[in-house]
Design a protein around this motif. Structure first.
Motif, PDB file in Angstrom:
ATOM      1  N   CYS A  40      -6.387   4.888  -2.873  1.00 31.42           N
ATOM      2  CA  CYS A  40      -5.401   3.992  -2.726  1.00 31.42           C
ATOM      3  C   CYS A  40      -5.472   2.524  -2.417  1.00 31.42           C
ATOM      4  CB  CYS A  40      -4.281   4.772  -1.826  1.00 31.42           C
ATOM      5  SG  CYS A  40      -3.776   6.495  -1.706  1.00 31.42           S
TER       6      CYS A  40
ATOM      7  N   CYS B 250      -7.816   0.773  -5.108  1.00 28.24           N
ATOM      8  CA  CYS B 250      -6.989   0.006  -6.160  1.00 28.24           C
ATOM      9  C   CYS B 250      -6.054  -0.951  -6.013  1.00 28.24           C
ATOM     10  CB  CYS B 250      -6.245   1.311  -6.947  1.00 28.24           C
ATOM     11  SG  CYS B 250      -5.621   0.625  -8.554  1.00 28.24           S
ATOM     12  N   HIS B 251      -5.459  -1.020  -4.753  1.00 32.52           N
ATOM     13  CA  HIS B 251      -4.276  -1.868  -4.331  1.00 32.52           C
ATOM     14  C   HIS B 251      -4.987  -3.304  -3.987  1.00 32.52           C
ATOM     15  CE1 HIS B 251      -1.381   1.275  -2.838  1.00 32.52           C
ATOM     16  NE2 HIS B 251      -1.356   1.287  -4.352  1.00 32.52           N
TER      17      HIS B 251
END
Ligand code: HEC
Length: 144
Positions: free
Chosen positions: A134, A137-138
């Motif tokens: 998570c 990607c952020h």
């Protein structure tokens, strides 16, 4: 003098950091309906993580594993890419996305194994590998 420096640093932290953070991230140019679907998936992802964490606090390994596999794991890929969201994602983003689904499936396996020894540490170690994707990607992408 010292106050001036402090004020400058403070202004940088409040205004500068978000701007530089944005500049570093690549924009995934998505049609608005795809972006809406993606954000809806994202809110679902966070919801799933919260549920998994809660189930683990109750040592409910099997349900945590099922939750991860059905909502984030390789079995959930079809749900995530309905309305062709996947087709529009930049290649690098798709790759991280796949790593996240794989990590969730790995977590499900680890959680089932951890149940035998009530080994929460093992389960949380595997869960952190999901969260790592998570964050990865952020850090690299934004939707607009
Ligand atoms: C392959 C890339 C990718 C992965 C993996 C990913 N996200 Fe996201 N997520 C994004 C992007 C892009 C945005 C939009 C961010 C922006 O534009 O600033 C976003 C936004 C969000 C939002 C905000 C949604 C909204 O309505 O504004 C949440 C919550 C979120 N992600 C949770 C998660 C969680 C939890 C995970 C892991 C289980 C995860 N995401 C994994 C790409 C990803």
């Amino acid at each position: 003098m010292i106050y001036k420096s402090l004020i400058f640093i403070l202004i940088f932290l409040v205004v500068g950091l978000p701007v530089t953070a944005n500049a570093d991230r690549q924009s995934a140019e998505l049609p608005s309906y795809v972006s809406k679907q993606l954000m809806s998936n994202m809110r679902g992802n966070l919801d799933t993580l919260e549920k998994i964490t809660h189930l683990l606090t109750e040592s409910n390994y099997t349900e945590a594993a099922d939750m991860a596999e059905n909502h984030l794991g390789m079995s959930s890929v079809e749900i995530h890419y309905q309305k062709f969201v996947g087709k529009y994602l930049p290649k690098g983003m798709r790759q991280i996305s796949r790593q996240m689904h794989q990590a969730a499936t790995d977590f499900a396996l680890s959680a089932r194994e951890a149940e035998k020894d009530d080994d929460l540490q093992k389960a949380f170690a595997a869960l952190s590998q999901v969260m790592k994707q998570c964050v990865a990607c952020h850090k690299l992408y934004r939707a607009k």
